[in-house]
Design an enzyme around this catalytic site. Structure first.
Site, mmCIF file in Angstrom:
data_model
loop_
_atom_site.group_PDB
_atom_site.id
_atom_site.type_symbol
_atom_site.label_atom_id
_atom_site.label_comp_id
_atom_site.label_asym_id
_atom_site.label_seq_id
_atom_site.Cartn_x
_atom_site.Cartn_y
_atom_site.Cartn_z
ATOM 1 C CE LYS A 168 96.536 7.760 -59.759
ATOM 2 N NZ LYS A 168 97.340 7.652 -60.996
ATOM 3 N NE ARG A 216 94.771 1.682 -62.146
ATOM 4 C CZ ARG A 216 95.601 2.034 -61.216
ATOM 5 N NH1 ARG A 216 94.907 2.514 -59.902
ATOM 6 N NH2 ARG A 216 96.694 2.575 -61.349
ATOM 7 N NE ARG A 263 106.226 5.660 -59.427
ATOM 8 C CZ ARG A 263 105.070 5.775 -59.510
ATOM 9 N NH1 ARG A 263 104.370 6.611 -58.923
ATOM 10 N NH2 ARG A 263 104.525 4.708 -60.129
ATOM 11 N NE ARG A 267 104.211 0.668 -58.473
ATOM 12 C CZ ARG A 267 103.302 1.612 -58.637
ATOM 13 N NH1 ARG A 267 103.125 2.623 -57.936
ATOM 14 N NH2 ARG A 267 102.410 1.358 -59.536
ATOM 15 N NE ARG A 301 101.774 1.318 -64.119
ATOM 16 C CZ ARG A 301 102.875 2.136 -63.471
ATOM 17 N NH1 ARG A 301 104.184 1.770 -63.553
ATOM 18 N NH2 ARG A 301 102.546 2.881 -62.509
HETATM 19 P P1 ADP Z 1 100.055 3.884 -60.829
HETATM 20 O O1 ADP Z 1 98.824 4.871 -60.484
HETATM 21 O O2 ADP Z 1 101.273 4.364 -60.581
HETATM 22 O O3 ADP Z 1 99.765 3.156 -62.009
HETATM 23 P P2 ADP Z 1 98.912 2.212 -58.492
HETATM 24 O O4 ADP Z 1 99.779 1.867 -57.549
HETATM 25 O O5 ADP Z 1 97.824 3.031 -58.395
HETATM 26 O O6 ADP Z 1 99.828 2.862 -59.613
HETATM 27 O O7 ADP Z 1 98.469 0.762 -59.085
HETATM 28 C C1 ADP Z 1 99.403 -0.051 -59.415
HETATM 29 C C2 ADP Z 1 98.544 -1.358 -60.088
HETATM 30 O O8 ADP Z 1 97.610 -1.761 -59.047
HETATM 31 C C3 ADP Z 1 97.978 -1.286 -61.434
HETATM 32 O O9 ADP Z 1 98.718 -1.213 -62.731
HETATM 33 C C4 ADP Z 1 96.895 -2.474 -61.541
HETATM 34 O O10 ADP Z 1 97.428 -3.355 -62.062
HETATM 35 C C5 ADP Z 1 96.585 -2.490 -59.733
HETATM 36 N N1 ADP Z 1 95.260 -1.854 -59.692
HETATM 37 C C6 ADP Z 1 95.381 -0.533 -58.861
HETATM 38 N N2 ADP Z 1 94.256 -0.266 -58.588
HETATM 39 C C7 ADP Z 1 93.373 -1.008 -59.536
HETATM 40 C C8 ADP Z 1 92.137 -0.910 -59.501
HETATM 41 N N3 ADP Z 1 91.134 -0.109 -59.035
HETATM 42 N N4 ADP Z 1 91.343 -1.710 -60.513
HETATM 43 C C9 ADP Z 1 92.304 -2.521 -61.158
HETATM 44 N N5 ADP Z 1 93.619 -2.901 -60.823
HETATM 45 C C10 ADP Z 1 94.069 -1.812 -59.978
#
Ligand code: ADP
Length: 220
Positions: free
Chosen positions: A13, A88, A127, A161, A172
């Protein structure tokens, strides 16, 4: 255009969002990046988000929705945005619908990136991300930097990360299936969803995404 990008962790993404946002001249808004920036700046919001992120759980809505809203209200997002990682879960999707409706706006598309689960685990485990800019993404086997540990684009330090460890990735993925996937049905009911395969070269996926967006626009 106002676009939401969905897909499991590791679907690419962030990578796609950077290209698509550039092609479409709209800002890329990533809640994950916003949280990581808050953590590295040591803010109160970052402090609240960190333990959830490290465990691979969702940060509570009362923290997330306000942060996303503040970002969407900035001037550069007036004529559109590409949301990556938000909404999300269904209540975040409802909050976004409400927010747009109150401004007389609506989403144009929800782009769903599809990728098989085994591929996701392989992608995430290898990654490596640049400390200077999280859109500079490498992989220990699929997309090696010229010099190990160093970003080709800006010379920044590459790191893994904390939430990319195997156990956290499994959680996740679980969170994705139980909480995030239902938003696809929520938006399908609004006729907004386009699903594309996220397999293959990055540029091919971007082209597929642009094509799908053009097609959807033609149909609307
Ligand atoms: P990925 O898509 O690879 O899981 P992100 O960088 O989008 O990674 O998100 C990393 C973490 O940030 C998520 O696992 C969550 O803990 C938090 N997070 C990101 N966006 C949201 C959201 N909209 N609501 C709740 N937690 C979020």
């Amino acid at each position: 255009m106002r676009i939401v990008l969905v897909g499991p962790p590791g679907a690419g993404k962030g990578t796609q969002a950077a290209y698509l946002a550039k092609n479409l001249s709209i800002p890329h808004i990533s809640t994950g990046d916003l949280f990581r920036a808050n953590i590295s700046q040591g803010t109160e919001l970052g402090r609240r988000a960190k333990s959830y992120m490290d465990a691979g759980d969702l940060v509570p809505d009362e923290v997330t929705i306000g942060m996303a809203k503040d970002r969407m209200e900035q001037a550069d997002a007036e004529n559109g945005f590409l949301l990556d990682g938000f909404p999300r879960n269904v209540s975040q999707a409802e909050a976004l619908d409400q927010m747009l409706k109150s401004e007389g706006m609506k989403l144009d598309a929800v782009l769903d990136l599809e990728v098989p689960e085994e591929e996701v685990v392989k992608r995430i485990a290898g990654r490596r991300i640049c400390r200077n800019d999280s859109s500079h993404v490498f992989h220990v086997t699929y997309s090696q930097p010229k010099q190990e540990g160093v970003c080709d684009t800006c010379g920044g330090e590459l790191y893994q990360r904390a939430d990319d460890s195997e156990d956290t990735v499994r959680n996740r993925l679980d969170v994705y299936h139980t909480q995030t996937e239902p938003i696809i049905d929520h938006y399908r009911a609004q006729g907004l969803v386009v699903t594309i395969s996220a397999l293959g070269a990055v540029t091919d996926v971007t082209e597929r995404a642009m094509e799908a967006l053009r097609r959807l626009k033609g149909e609307q």
